[in-house]
Design an enzyme around this catalytic site. Structure first.
Site, PDB file in Angstrom:
ATOM      1  N   TYR A 141      24.676 -22.861  36.625  1.00 37.99           N
ATOM      2  CA  TYR A 141      24.551 -21.839  37.398  1.00 37.99           C
ATOM      3  C   TYR A 141      25.418 -20.885  37.994  1.00 37.99           C
ATOM      4  O   TYR A 141      25.289 -19.950  38.867  1.00 37.99           O
ATOM      5  CB  TYR A 141      23.407 -22.283  38.609  1.00 37.99           C
ATOM      6  CG  TYR A 141      22.285 -23.223  38.131  1.00 37.99           C
ATOM      7  CD1 TYR A 141      21.286 -22.528  36.949  1.00 37.99           C
ATOM      8  CD2 TYR A 141      21.947 -24.315  38.567  1.00 37.99           C
ATOM      9  CE1 TYR A 141      20.381 -23.488  36.825  1.00 37.99           C
ATOM     10  CE2 TYR A 141      21.020 -25.317  38.039  1.00 37.99           C
ATOM     11  CZ  TYR A 141      20.064 -24.791  36.982  1.00 37.99           C
ATOM     12  OH  TYR A 141      19.110 -25.305  36.628  1.00 37.99           O
ATOM     13  N   HIS A 185      15.580 -16.864  33.815  1.00 35.70           N
ATOM     14  CA  HIS A 185      16.340 -18.054  34.161  1.00 35.70           C
ATOM     15  C   HIS A 185      17.635 -17.906  34.126  1.00 35.70           C
ATOM     16  O   HIS A 185      18.016 -17.138  33.228  1.00 35.70           O
ATOM     17  CB  HIS A 185      15.824 -19.161  33.210  1.00 35.70           C
ATOM     18  CG  HIS A 185      14.456 -19.798  33.412  1.00 35.70           C
ATOM     19  ND1 HIS A 185      13.873 -20.265  34.384  1.00 35.70           N
ATOM     20  CD2 HIS A 185      13.514 -19.222  32.610  1.00 35.70           C
ATOM     21  CE1 HIS A 185      12.638 -20.203  34.115  1.00 35.70           C
ATOM     22  NE2 HIS A 185      12.280 -19.617  33.156  1.00 35.70           N
TER      23      HIS A 185
END
Ligand code: DQA
Length: 148
Positions: A25, A103
């Site tokens: 991330y 996402h």
């Protein structure tokens, strides 16, 4: 003419962006992502509201409110709920506006349970794997969907 409103929904654990799993991330925080979305929204001439919760029922209530308010489009990164929450799926299915699923990570290159999205067939489209750009591309896709 009324300014179009786009609602960005962030689900479970996403408030921990910047601290959790930087390989997947990166190090950007959710606050920074929200700021990037607001800035792009201003450029594109739409109002962007960002919401995050770690509680599934609260997410459903926010989606119900989006329906009642008549928001013009919804972006959602539901985190792990994506893979199993029929409650959130049913709430999203109430909406009549375009919904874009996104996402940060490429969920298809990760564990098999992440390959399934229980929202896949009810959303307008999905974007994944581009880090913060998944959010920005998602906003552009939502704005394009508003124009037909
Ligand atoms: C995520 C991917 C999900 O599988 C995971 O549970 C998350 C984040 C992403 O943005 O890449 O929490 O939605």
């Amino acid at each position: 003419m009324r300014q179009k409103k786009i609602l960005m929904l962030n689900g479970v654990n996403l408030n921990m962006f910047g601290k959790r799993d930087p390989v997947q991330y990166g190090t950007i925080t959710l606050e920074e992502i929200d700021a990037r979305l607001q800035a792009l929204g201003a450029e594109l001439g739409v109002a962007v509201e960002c919401y995050q919760t770690n509680h599934e029922g609260e997410m459903c209530l926010r989606i119900h409110q989006a329906f009642t308010e008549g928001v013009d489009a919804v972006l959602i990164n539901a985190g792990a709920w994506t893979h199993y929450s029929y409650g959130i799926r049913d709430a999203l299915a109430i909406l009549t506006c375009p919904v874009v699923e996104l996402h940060m990570s490429n969920v298809h290159a990760r564990e098999p349970f992440r390959h399934v999205s229980v929202f896949a067939d009810i959303v307008k489209g999905q974007i994944c794997g581009f880090g913060v750009n998944s959010y920005l591309l998602g906003l552009r896709a939502a704005v394009a969907a508003l124009d037909g």
